[in-house]
Design a protein around this motif. Structure first.
Motif, short mmCIF file in Angstrom:
data_model
loop_
_atom_site.label_atom_id
_atom_site.label_comp_id
_atom_site.label_asym_id
_atom_site.label_seq_id
_atom_site.Cartn_x
_atom_site.Cartn_y
_atom_site.Cartn_z
N ALA A 95 0.83 13.51 28.11
CA ALA A 95 -0.47 13.31 28.75
C ALA A 95 -1.36 12.46 27.84
O ALA A 95 -1.14 12.38 26.62
CB ALA A 95 -1.13 14.67 29.01
N PRO A 96 -2.36 11.81 28.38
CA PRO A 96 -3.28 11.02 27.54
C PRO A 96 -3.84 11.86 26.40
O PRO A 96 -4.30 12.98 26.60
CB PRO A 96 -4.38 10.63 28.53
N GLY A 97 -3.73 11.32 25.20
CA GLY A 97 -4.21 12.03 24.02
C GLY A 97 -3.18 12.90 23.35
O GLY A 97 -3.39 13.36 22.22
N VAL A 98 -2.05 13.15 24.00
CA VAL A 98 -0.98 13.95 23.40
C VAL A 98 -0.04 13.02 22.65
O VAL A 98 0.54 12.10 23.24
CB VAL A 98 -0.19 14.73 24.48
N GLU A 99 0.10 13.25 21.36
CA GLU A 99 0.96 12.41 20.53
C GLU A 99 2.20 13.20 20.09
O GLU A 99 2.10 14.15 19.32
CB GLU A 99 0.19 11.91 19.30
N VAL A 100 3.34 12.79 20.62
CA VAL A 100 4.61 13.43 20.28
C VAL A 100 5.30 12.62 19.20
O VAL A 100 5.41 11.39 19.33
CB VAL A 100 5.51 13.54 21.54
N PRO A 101 5.76 13.24 18.12
CA PRO A 101 6.42 12.48 17.05
C PRO A 101 7.61 11.68 17.58
O PRO A 101 8.33 12.15 18.46
CB PRO A 101 6.88 13.59 16.09
N ASP A 102 7.78 10.49 17.04
CA ASP A 102 8.91 9.64 17.43
C ASP A 102 10.12 10.03 16.62
O ASP A 102 10.60 9.28 15.76
CB ASP A 102 8.56 8.17 17.23
N ALA A 103 10.61 11.23 16.86
CA ALA A 103 11.75 11.77 16.13
C ALA A 103 12.64 12.51 17.11
O ALA A 103 12.14 13.14 18.05
CB ALA A 103 11.29 12.71 15.01
N ALA A 104 13.95 12.43 16.91
CA ALA A 104 14.88 13.11 17.81
C ALA A 104 14.63 14.61 17.84
O ALA A 104 14.72 15.26 18.89
CB ALA A 104 16.32 12.82 17.38
N LEU A 105 14.30 15.17 16.67
CA LEU A 105 13.95 16.58 16.55
C LEU A 105 12.60 16.67 15.84
O LEU A 105 12.40 16.02 14.82
CB LEU A 105 15.00 17.35 15.74
N TYR A 106 11.69 17.45 16.40
CA TYR A 106 10.42 17.66 15.73
C TYR A 106 10.02 19.12 15.88
O TYR A 106 10.72 19.90 16.56
CB TYR A 106 9.34 16.71 16.27
N ALA A 107 8.95 19.51 15.25
CA ALA A 107 8.53 20.91 15.27
C ALA A 107 7.08 21.02 15.73
O ALA A 107 6.27 20.13 15.48
CB ALA A 107 8.69 21.54 13.89
N VAL A 156 -0.23 24.21 21.76
CA VAL A 156 0.40 24.26 20.45
C VAL A 156 -0.68 24.01 19.38
O VAL A 156 -1.72 23.40 19.66
CB VAL A 156 1.52 23.21 20.31
N GLY A 157 -0.40 24.47 18.16
CA GLY A 157 -1.33 24.27 17.07
C GLY A 157 -1.22 22.90 16.44
O GLY A 157 -2.17 22.43 15.80
N GLY A 158 -0.07 22.26 16.59
CA GLY A 158 0.15 20.94 16.00
C GLY A 158 1.60 20.56 16.10
O GLY A 158 2.44 21.34 16.58
N ARG A 159 1.91 19.34 15.65
CA ARG A 159 3.29 18.83 15.71
C ARG A 159 3.61 18.12 14.40
O ARG A 159 2.73 17.51 13.77
CB ARG A 159 3.46 17.84 16.86
N SER A 160 4.90 18.15 14.00
CA SER A 160 5.35 17.40 12.84
C SER A 160 6.74 16.88 13.11
O SER A 160 7.54 17.53 13.78
CB SER A 160 5.35 18.28 11.58
N GLY A 161 7.03 15.68 12.58
CA GLY A 161 8.32 15.08 12.85
C GLY A 161 8.91 14.47 11.61
O GLY A 161 8.26 14.39 10.57
#
Length: 202
Positions: A75-87, A197-202
């Motif tokens: 969705a607009p503003g949602v940034e998903v890490p560009d990684a095959a697996l992320y947390a 979610v609280g955050g994302r890391s990749g």
């Protein structure tokens, strides 16, 4: 069910669970940090993950009128890490938002410093903790949206995960099975929270 569910195994155990389900995944980076391991949809789509949501020896499914699920991106503003697996950290089912619409709640989630959960994140969560999808306490994943036909507009649907009642095109044989369906962004449902979610890391 607590507001934020932290009872997740170590990421390495989650990785073993996913590969044990038959997913061909790249190696897990040892320095990845977070609570929930997520498979990026470019590696395995949400539709590809859904049948792994087994319950009572029956596979989960995507509803028949969501054939365009692959077109739902962040969705607009949602940034998903560009990684095959992320947390992701601190996934929450959003029970406190039941009977409120995504249009009402999404700004509240972001104002609280959290982010909207994507449908792939929701499915990966349920693969690790199946009880997050329970009858009368399920959730929408408003972090995944589709661009509508009008320039700049969003499709009015949001993906959601819940337990099938076996009605209509679901078929009685699917009663009691987890499914990926959709809801209108402006509608309220007493039995659907809005996950975050609280955050994302990749």
């Amino acid at each position: 069910m607590s507001r934020y569910v932290a009872a997740l195994p170590a990421l390495s155990d989650q990785y073993a669970r996913l590969t044990g389900l038959g997913l061909d995944l790249p190696p897990l980076h040892a320095d990845l940090e977070g609570d929930l391991l997520v498979v990026h949809p470019r590696v395995v789509s949400a539709a590809g993950l859904a049948p792994l949501l087994w319950l009572d020896e029956r596979p989960g499914f995507v509803v028949e009128d969501l054939t365009d699920l692959a077109e739902f991106g962040p969705a607009p503003g949602v940034e998903v890490p560009d990684a095959a697996l992320y947390a992701v950290s601190a996934p929450g089912r959003g029970d406190e938002f039941a009977n409120l619409s995504p249009n009402e709640v999404d700004p509240q989630i972001r104002a609280a410093g959290r982010d909207l959960m994507t449908v792939s994140e929701g499915i990966c969560w349920a693969l690790q903790v199946p009880e997050v999808i329970e009858r009368n306490h399920c959730f929408m994943t408003t972090g995944s949206r589709k661009v509508g036909r009008r320039l700049g507009a969003l499709d009015s649907r949001v993906p959601a995960l819940w337990i099938s009642n076996g009605a209509g095109r679901d078929g009685t044989e699917r009663r009691g099975v987890p499914k990926v369906g959709w809801c209108w962004a402006g509608n309220r449902h007493t039995w659907l929270g809005i996950a975050s979610v609280g955050g994302r890391s990749g």
